[in-house]
Design a protein around this motif. Structure first.
Motif, PDB file in Angstrom:
ATOM      1  N   PHE A 362       3.371  -0.605 -18.102  1.00 51.74           N
ATOM      2  CA  PHE A 362       4.844  -0.877 -17.530  1.00 51.74           C
ATOM      3  C   PHE A 362       5.805  -0.689 -18.729  1.00 51.74           C
ATOM      4  CE2 PHE A 362       8.404  -4.162 -17.358  1.00 51.74           C
ATOM      5  CZ  PHE A 362       9.013  -3.598 -16.454  1.00 51.74           C
ATOM      6  N   LEU A 363       5.553  -0.999 -19.888  1.00 52.71           N
ATOM      7  CA  LEU A 363       6.618  -0.984 -20.896  1.00 52.71           C
ATOM      8  C   LEU A 363       6.802   0.621 -21.181  1.00 52.71           C
ATOM      9  CD1 LEU A 363       7.531  -3.147 -22.850  1.00 52.71           C
ATOM     10  CD2 LEU A 363       5.841  -2.609 -24.571  1.00 52.71           C
ATOM     11  N   PHE A 364       6.010   1.210 -21.093  1.00 50.89           N
ATOM     12  CA  PHE A 364       6.271   2.783 -21.328  1.00 50.89           C
ATOM     13  C   PHE A 364       6.996   3.393 -20.163  1.00 50.89           C
ATOM     14  CE2 PHE A 364       2.472   2.085 -23.928  1.00 50.89           C
ATOM     15  CZ  PHE A 364       2.831   2.076 -25.075  1.00 50.89           C
ATOM     16  N   TYR A 365       6.621   3.028 -18.930  1.00 52.65           N
ATOM     17  CA  TYR A 365       7.182   3.565 -17.815  1.00 52.65           C
ATOM     18  C   TYR A 365       8.696   3.091 -17.668  1.00 52.65           C
ATOM     19  CZ  TYR A 365       8.059   4.436 -12.824  1.00 52.65           C
ATOM     20  OH  TYR A 365       8.452   4.720 -11.538  1.00 52.65           O
ATOM     21  N   SER A 366       9.030   1.718 -17.867  1.00 56.11           N
ATOM     22  CA  SER A 366      10.270   1.133 -17.758  1.00 56.11           C
ATOM     23  C   SER A 366      11.187   1.713 -18.900  1.00 56.11           C
ATOM     24  CB  SER A 366      10.003  -0.403 -18.029  1.00 56.11           C
ATOM     25  OG  SER A 366       9.561  -0.726 -19.132  1.00 56.11           O
ATOM     26  N   GLY A 367      10.584   1.984 -20.092  1.00 52.98           N
ATOM     27  CA  GLY A 367      11.370   2.617 -21.164  1.00 52.98           C
ATOM     28  C   GLY A 367      11.925   3.957 -21.076  1.00 52.98           C
ATOM     29  N   ASN A 368      11.070   4.829 -20.238  1.00 56.25           N
ATOM     30  CA  ASN A 368      11.471   6.062 -19.777  1.00 56.25           C
ATOM     31  C   ASN A 368      12.755   5.971 -18.658  1.00 56.25           C
ATOM     32  OD1 ASN A 368       9.482   7.124 -21.288  1.00 56.25           O
ATOM     33  ND2 ASN A 368       8.952   8.697 -19.842  1.00 56.25           N
ATOM     34  N   LEU A 369      12.446   5.120 -17.799  1.00 54.96           N
ATOM     35  CA  LEU A 369      13.430   4.731 -16.769  1.00 54.96           C
ATOM     36  C   LEU A 369      14.823   4.400 -17.476  1.00 54.96           C
ATOM     37  CD1 LEU A 369      11.786   2.774 -13.948  1.00 54.96           C
ATOM     38  CD2 LEU A 369      11.890   5.568 -14.413  1.00 54.96           C
ATOM     39  N   LEU A 370      14.694   3.403 -18.521  1.00 56.99           N
ATOM     40  CA  LEU A 370      16.035   2.967 -19.320  1.00 56.99           C
ATOM     41  C   LEU A 370      16.622   4.158 -19.947  1.00 56.99           C
ATOM     42  CD1 LEU A 370      14.763  -0.259 -20.641  1.00 56.99           C
ATOM     43  CD2 LEU A 370      16.356  -0.204 -18.951  1.00 56.99           C
ATOM     44  N   TRP A 371      15.775   5.299 -20.443  1.00 54.87           N
ATOM     45  CA  TRP A 371      16.298   6.535 -21.380  1.00 54.87           C
ATOM     46  C   TRP A 371      17.027   7.406 -20.354  1.00 54.87           C
ATOM     47  CZ3 TRP A 371      15.595  11.625 -20.838  1.00 54.87           C
ATOM     48  CH2 TRP A 371      15.905  12.410 -21.763  1.00 54.87           C
ATOM     49  N   LEU A 372      16.482   7.408 -19.158  1.00 50.27           N
ATOM     50  CA  LEU A 372      17.195   8.348 -18.028  1.00 50.27           C
ATOM     51  C   LEU A 372      18.280   7.798 -17.655  1.00 50.27           C
ATOM     52  CD1 LEU A 372      13.774   9.013 -15.881  1.00 50.27           C
ATOM     53  CD2 LEU A 372      15.265  10.761 -17.355  1.00 50.27           C
ATOM     54  N   GLU A 373      18.360   6.379 -17.458  1.00 46.42           N
ATOM     55  CA  GLU A 373      19.710   5.842 -16.922  1.00 46.42           C
ATOM     56  C   GLU A 373      20.868   5.931 -17.875  1.00 46.42           C
ATOM     57  OE1 GLU A 373      20.910   4.591 -14.003  1.00 46.42           O
ATOM     58  OE2 GLU A 373      19.182   5.556 -13.347  1.00 46.42           O
ATOM     59  N   LYS A 374      20.177   5.451 -19.231  1.00 51.19           N
ATOM     60  CA  LYS A 374      21.197   5.697 -20.149  1.00 51.19           C
ATOM     61  C   LYS A 374      22.054   7.010 -20.500  1.00 51.19           C
ATOM     62  CE  LYS A 374      22.315   4.458 -25.139  1.00 51.19           C
ATOM     63  NZ  LYS A 374      21.570   3.762 -26.397  1.00 51.19           N
ATOM     64  N   ARG A 375      21.131   8.147 -19.863  1.00 49.44           N
ATOM     65  CA  ARG A 375      21.853   9.495 -20.063  1.00 49.44           C
ATOM     66  C   ARG A 375      22.214  10.049 -18.867  1.00 49.44           C
ATOM     67  NH1 ARG A 375      19.167   7.773 -23.933  1.00 49.44           N
ATOM     68  NH2 ARG A 375      19.293   8.576 -26.003  1.00 49.44           N
ATOM     69  N   ARG A 376      22.332   9.282 -17.756  1.00 48.68           N
ATOM     70  CA  ARG A 376      22.936   9.663 -16.536  1.00 48.68           C
ATOM     71  C   ARG A 376      24.370   9.956 -16.611  1.00 48.68           C
ATOM     72  NH1 ARG A 376      25.095   6.189 -12.869  1.00 48.68           N
ATOM     73  NH2 ARG A 376      24.939   3.811 -13.368  1.00 48.68           N
ATOM     74  N   GLN A 377      25.014  10.952 -15.948  1.00 45.95           N
ATOM     75  CA  GLN A 377      26.348  11.313 -15.674  1.00 45.95           C
ATOM     76  C   GLN A 377      26.970  10.873 -14.613  1.00 45.95           C
ATOM     77  OE1 GLN A 377      25.908  15.642 -16.083  1.00 45.95           O
ATOM     78  NE2 GLN A 377      25.181  15.744 -18.193  1.00 45.95           N
TER      79      GLN A 377
END
Length: 522
Positions: A362-377
């Motif tokens: 879950f830590l790695f999955y949620s980390g990727n989701l956070l990365w995607l949300e931070k870079r959303r336009q």
């Protein structure tokens, strides 16, 4: 605690990019690793009960060995005595590929009838538990570099990055750690909820993750470490080499099985024997491996400790248990393995490691989701790089989960059609994994996340249904009520069916009613 802003930004960048680069393969490693806590139970659950023959009492084992050795040349080279009621009392390989994992091994099971006659049954081995362990160690990456699996080396590199991500993440979190440690804020949006959950899981399980990261690096690059010791020892052997006996032995010279039991009781205290495995019996280097269990001790792994000795002279050769004051290093090495494999705490320890393994994924999955949300336009169509990473995250993470679940579900049906069971497992896993990965890129991350979670939920639900059908339908002649002996697997499948169905509903709600300028919007 106050930390300069430029330092925090540096550590945030390190944490982000090391996590992104290593996260996907580590997700598979952790997810599969949690399942290996019950590796033996999974193999037993997947194997038809009819493949195993009834156990015999200890006083009849010597007679069983004698009769088996008289009828089989393969048994004269090596065999295994099992003390587990769920296993045949004696087994040996009719066909074996050698050391390592082979998919075409054939095993002979032996027992005695009520009249004392030898009964044998020959069946291909079921390697499902070992295949899941291989997935855990390689993340499903095929190929070799020298004699080492490529996937092991990739996970070793990923674990170095993983360690950097852990350290940098803690440093980055330090200024707000006390204030937000147990805060999981649902009312401040999905992004804040995911961030709080990610931070909470990471900090609470930090010691576990540091141990795993360090140990994986050692396991992956132990050959490099040993080669480095050549600078100290030169050509002198680091470990004492076992000496060959001057004569060949014969299996007919083996002492009674009670001799080995007495020897184990003499060398250890509080341990029970799981099995005794003999090998190379007709050579100058015979060996017997004795697997022992003591849940009150810190064992090498969750399946137990081991003692190697000469089967004829009973001279101990090597053990994962310290047997004298001079063996102080044995305890240190065993504890290192135990911390990685969950070899302590008994059943509670196994379940805790299972949960922490899933939380690690879950830590790695949620980390990727956070990365995607931070870079959303702030527009409906996101950048190509964001779409690619989102598709890859859903495809790899949910693809690996669905592939394992489908493989578990297929097990009983594969026996029904007399398929090559282990080869079919491998084919099933990779077909499903790559199908989900392709689906994710064709239909996009948002739609794929909803569909895959629903399919995972349905597949999990079908696992206990299949078990019930197998024990009540005549066409599944190899299965009987003993198939429910590992009902924890079927119950766990039901629980995960509910979890993934709930996840699919939440993902769907966010897709249609959540933030529109998001990669998860539909």
């Amino acid at each position: 605690m106050r930390v300069r802003g430029d330092i925090l930004r540096t550590y945030q960048s390190v944490h982000t990019w090391t996590g992104i680069v290593a996260g996907l393969v580590l997700f598979i490693g952790f997810y599969a690793g949690s399942l290996t806590m019950f590796e033996e139970e999974i193999t037993q659950w997947a194997t038809p009960p009819s493949h195993h023959l009834p156990q015999v009492t200890i006083d009849k084992i010597d007679n069983l060995i004698t009769k088996a050795l008289d009828t089989s040349e393969n048994a004269q080279q090596g065999f295994k005595i099992n003390f587990n009621d769920a296993s045949s009392p004696m087994t040996w390989y009719e066909k074996k590929g050698g050391r390592g994992l082979y998919l075409d091994n054939v095993m002979v099971h032996a027992t005695l009838s009520a009249q004392g006659d030898l009964i044998t049954r020959t069946e291909p081995t079921n390697e499902l538990g070992d295949l899941i362990d291989m997935l855990h160690r390689t993340a499903g990456i095929a190929g070799k570099v020298g004699h080492e699996n490529l996937g092991v080396l990739v996970l070793g590199v990923a674990s170095i990055l993983y360690f950097l991500a852990l350290v940098s993440g803690v440093i980055f979190l330090l200024p707000t750690l006390v204030k937000t440690f147990f805060s999981v804020r649902k009312n401040k949006g999905a992004n804040r909820f995911w961030l709080d959950s990610h931070n909470l899981v990471g900090v609470v399980s930090l010691p576990f993750h540091l141990i795993i990261a360090w140990s994986v690096v050692v396991f992956a690059f132990h050959d490099v470490l040993y080669d480095g010791l050549d600078l100290v020892y030169g050509k002198q052997p680091i470990f004492e080499q076992a000496k060959s006996a001057p004569v060949n032995y014969s299996a007919s010279q083996l002492p009674p099985i009670s001799t080995y039991i007495d020897k184990v009781n003499e060398l250890t205290e509080g341990y029970s024997i799981k099995y005794i495995e003999f090998s190379r019996l007709s050579t100058q280097r015979p060996s017997v491996a004795i697997s022992v269990m003591n849940t009150a001790e810190m064992m090498r792994n969750n399946t137990g400790d081991f003692i190697y000795m000469n089967p004829y002279t009973l001279a101990p050769a090597f053990s994962s248990i310290s047997m004298s004051e001079d063996d102080y290093y044995v305890s240190y090495v065993a504890s290192f393995f135990s911390l990685h494999f969950g070899g302590f705490g008994g059943e509670l320890g196994r379940w805790l490691y299972f949960v922490m393994g899933l939380l690690g994924a879950f830590l790695f999955y949620s980390g990727n989701l956070l990365w995607l949300e931070k870079r959303r336009q702030k527009k409906p169509i996101q950048s190509k790089s964001n779409r690619f990473m989102a598709n890859l995250t859903i495809g790899v993470c949910l693809g690996s989960i669905l592939a394992v679940v489908v493989t578990l579900l297929a097990s009983k049906w594969l026996y029904l059609i007399n398929a090559k069971i282990n080869n079919s497992y491998v084919t099933c896993y990779y077909l499903v994994f790559f199908a989900v990965l392709i689906y994710s890129f064709v239909f996009g991350a948002a739609k794929s996340a909803i569909h895959m979670q629903k399919i995972i939920a349905l597949t999990c639900l079908c696992i206990p249904i299949t078990t019930l059908v197998a024990i009540t339908t005549p066409i599944f002649s190899q299965w009987n009520l003993n198939a429910f002996s590992n009902s924890a697997i079927d119950i766990s499948a039901l629980i995960f069916a509910a979890i993934f169905y709930y996840g699919a509903l939440k993902t769907k709600k966010r897709a249609y009613f959540g933030e529109r300028n998001s990669i998860w919007a539909l």
